[in-house]
Design an enzyme around this catalytic site. Sequence first.
Site, PDB file in Angstrom:
ATOM      1  N   CYS A 102      -6.296 -62.706  55.713  1.00 21.98           N
ATOM      2  CA  CYS A 102      -6.450 -63.590  54.544  1.00 21.98           C
ATOM      3  C   CYS A 102      -5.475 -64.755  54.585  1.00 21.98           C
ATOM      4  CB  CYS A 102      -6.263 -62.803  53.249  1.00 21.98           C
ATOM      5  SG  CYS A 102      -7.468 -61.489  53.073  1.00 21.98           S
ATOM      6  N   HIS A 248      -6.309 -68.516  48.110  1.00 20.26           N
ATOM      7  CA  HIS A 248      -7.257 -67.663  48.831  1.00 20.26           C
ATOM      8  C   HIS A 248      -8.046 -66.884  47.782  1.00 20.26           C
ATOM      9  CE1 HIS A 248      -8.985 -64.385  50.935  1.00 20.26           C
ATOM     10  NE2 HIS A 248      -8.079 -63.509  50.546  1.00 20.26           N
ATOM     11  N   ASN A 278     -15.066 -62.547  48.811  1.00 23.13           N
ATOM     12  CA  ASN A 278     -13.829 -62.852  49.530  1.00 23.13           C
ATOM     13  C   ASN A 278     -14.193 -63.115  50.997  1.00 23.13           C
ATOM     14  OD1 ASN A 278     -11.484 -62.536  51.105  1.00 23.13           O
ATOM     15  ND2 ASN A 278     -10.555 -61.111  49.650  1.00 23.13           N
TER      16      ASN A 278
HETATM   17  N1  ACO Z   1     -18.633 -49.446  42.778  1.00 21.55           N
HETATM   18  C1  ACO Z   1     -18.468 -48.496  41.835  1.00 21.55           C
HETATM   19  N2  ACO Z   1     -17.414 -47.678  41.789  1.00 21.55           N
HETATM   20  C2  ACO Z   1     -16.483 -47.813  42.741  1.00 21.55           C
HETATM   21  C3  ACO Z   1     -16.592 -48.781  43.759  1.00 21.55           C
HETATM   22  C4  ACO Z   1     -17.731 -49.610  43.758  1.00 21.55           C
HETATM   23  N3  ACO Z   1     -17.921 -50.551  44.684  1.00 21.55           N
HETATM   24  N4  ACO Z   1     -15.508 -48.695  44.554  1.00 21.55           N
HETATM   25  C5  ACO Z   1     -14.743 -47.707  44.055  1.00 21.55           C
HETATM   26  N5  ACO Z   1     -15.336 -47.177  42.964  1.00 21.55           N
HETATM   27  C6  ACO Z   1     -14.864 -46.102  42.110  1.00 21.55           C
HETATM   28  C7  ACO Z   1     -13.816 -45.254  42.754  1.00 21.55           C
HETATM   29  O1  ACO Z   1     -14.392 -44.256  43.565  1.00 21.55           O
HETATM   30  C8  ACO Z   1     -13.111 -44.656  41.550  1.00 21.55           C
HETATM   31  O2  ACO Z   1     -13.842 -43.596  41.047  1.00 21.55           O
HETATM   32  P1  ACO Z   1     -13.083 -42.309  40.429  1.00 21.55           P
HETATM   33  O3  ACO Z   1     -12.326 -42.842  39.264  1.00 21.55           O
HETATM   34  O4  ACO Z   1     -14.210 -41.419  40.081  1.00 21.55           O
HETATM   35  O5  ACO Z   1     -12.202 -41.812  41.531  1.00 21.55           O
HETATM   36  C9  ACO Z   1     -13.179 -45.786  40.540  1.00 21.55           C
HETATM   37  O6  ACO Z   1     -14.243 -46.672  40.967  1.00 21.55           O
HETATM   38  C10 ACO Z   1     -11.918 -46.580  40.442  1.00 21.55           C
HETATM   39  O7  ACO Z   1     -11.479 -46.847  41.766  1.00 21.55           O
HETATM   40  P2  ACO Z   1     -10.176 -47.595  42.061  1.00 21.55           P
HETATM   41  O8  ACO Z   1      -9.983 -47.772  43.531  1.00 21.55           O
HETATM   42  O9  ACO Z   1      -9.066 -46.975  41.269  1.00 21.55           O
HETATM   43  O10 ACO Z   1     -10.586 -48.973  41.426  1.00 21.55           O
HETATM   44  P3  ACO Z   1      -9.686 -50.121  40.964  1.00 21.55           P
HETATM   45  O11 ACO Z   1      -9.785 -50.265  39.520  1.00 21.55           O
HETATM   46  O12 ACO Z   1      -8.326 -50.068  41.582  1.00 21.55           O
HETATM   47  O13 ACO Z   1     -10.447 -51.341  41.620  1.00 21.55           O
HETATM   48  C11 ACO Z   1     -10.215 -52.831  43.436  1.00 21.55           C
HETATM   49  C12 ACO Z   1     -10.600 -51.432  43.007  1.00 21.55           C
HETATM   50  C13 ACO Z   1     -11.192 -53.823  42.859  1.00 21.55           C
HETATM   51  C14 ACO Z   1     -10.253 -52.927  44.957  1.00 21.55           C
HETATM   52  C15 ACO Z   1      -8.788 -53.086  42.882  1.00 21.55           C
HETATM   53  O14 ACO Z   1      -7.887 -52.122  43.331  1.00 21.55           O
HETATM   54  C16 ACO Z   1      -8.291 -54.412  43.207  1.00 21.55           C
HETATM   55  O15 ACO Z   1      -8.657 -55.388  42.580  1.00 21.55           O
HETATM   56  N6  ACO Z   1      -7.406 -54.467  44.232  1.00 21.55           N
HETATM   57  C17 ACO Z   1      -6.918 -55.683  44.738  1.00 21.55           C
HETATM   58  C18 ACO Z   1      -7.322 -55.741  46.108  1.00 21.55           C
HETATM   59  C19 ACO Z   1      -8.288 -56.845  46.376  1.00 21.55           C
HETATM   60  O16 ACO Z   1      -8.896 -57.452  45.549  1.00 21.55           O
HETATM   61  N7  ACO Z   1      -8.360 -57.151  47.609  1.00 21.55           N
HETATM   62  C20 ACO Z   1      -9.152 -58.215  48.009  1.00 21.55           C
HETATM   63  C21 ACO Z   1      -9.148 -58.249  49.426  1.00 21.55           C
HETATM   64  S1  ACO Z   1      -7.584 -58.287  50.107  1.00 21.55           S
HETATM   65  C22 ACO Z   1      -7.072 -59.812  49.968  1.00 21.55           C
HETATM   66  O17 ACO Z   1      -7.817 -60.735  50.077  1.00 21.55           O
HETATM   67  C23 ACO Z   1      -5.664 -60.001  49.626  1.00 21.55           C
END
Ligand code: ACO
Length: 321
Positions: A102, A248, A278
Amino acid sequence: MPETIVTNNDLAALMDTTNEWIIERTGIQERRFFTAGKDSVSNMAARAAKIALERAGKTPQDVDAIVFATLTPDYYFPGSGVLLQRELGLSRIPCFDIRSQCGGFIYALSVADQYIKSGMFKTVLVAGSEIQSNVMEISDRGRTMSVIFGDGAGVCVVEAHQEKGKGILSTHLHSDGNFAEELCCKLPSSSLADRGLSADAQQAGDLLPYMNGKLVFQYAVKYFPEVIREALTHNQLTENDLDLLIPHQANARITEYVRKEMNMPAEKVISNIHKYGNTTAASIPIALTEAWQDGKVKEGNLIALAAFGSGFMWGSALIRW
Ligand code: ACO
């Protein structure tokens, strides 16, 4: 951008996810996926490069070097820089490949900037291009990653000039390999006897990328503002002087957090992740291009570019347009 638009509902038909979950967590509504046999990382970059060169009033023959950022190269080796070079009908000029995920575009821009400021090159193509739809799995087990990432390419022409106080004022780069495995794709691996390509590894999903989403979020919202402020302070400027921030496009929630932390109004922060997801190394040049096309980038504007991602690697660039 590749032509195929994939909406959240298209993905929801193929895996256990919903439009609402994706929008709430990421701000993404749709993304583009490549067409096999038509699009490649290097030919998408070549299409973008031709548009960029035309807009800059240059031809491929004016290019002294290529710096190519991608985490999804066409080949394991050689890098995609030489393939872009070939697509542009060039030979002999040097090509660099940047593996900074990234942060790739900022790292690539910094390389171009240093070579231009040293006087070695006058015109450098800086490319960011990704085909990520093909390295993720559109399935329940791949859903955490595959709802976030998309395909696309963007290219900038960076040129030497004599106007003091204009152009790229400075770039600032950082990395911390202690977090290498928190957002990574380990396989295929040169260090393993079977390179991880065994049927077992494939079946277990070991070839898929992994992200510790919560940790990435935590560090992204810390380092984005920090590295933007580093660039401003270095140039004796403050966030009040910024006309535009082009981050980004990691996740709309991250961008929004950074915007608030920097006390910037929404119209000064570019966000197009709802359309493209992304696109990793391609996201800044795509967002910069769109902002420029929409008339948001004006002569004399102070523009900050910033990125954070896998490595962890992060950086910023401050530009007087
Ligand atoms: N659709 C539906 N449910 C999902 C999905 C999906 N695609 N993916 C995961 N889940 C579920 C999980 O299994 C979990 O279920 P559970 O509670 O029964 O265990 C629930 O949703 C919550 O999962 P988490 O991983 O805790 O979800 P979170 O709220 O943390 O969101 C996310 C995940 C969006 C990735 C978040 O952590 C985030 O925004 N992280 C930042 C990372 C990011 O955006 N990176 C971008 C790329 S890296 C970069 O460019 C820097």
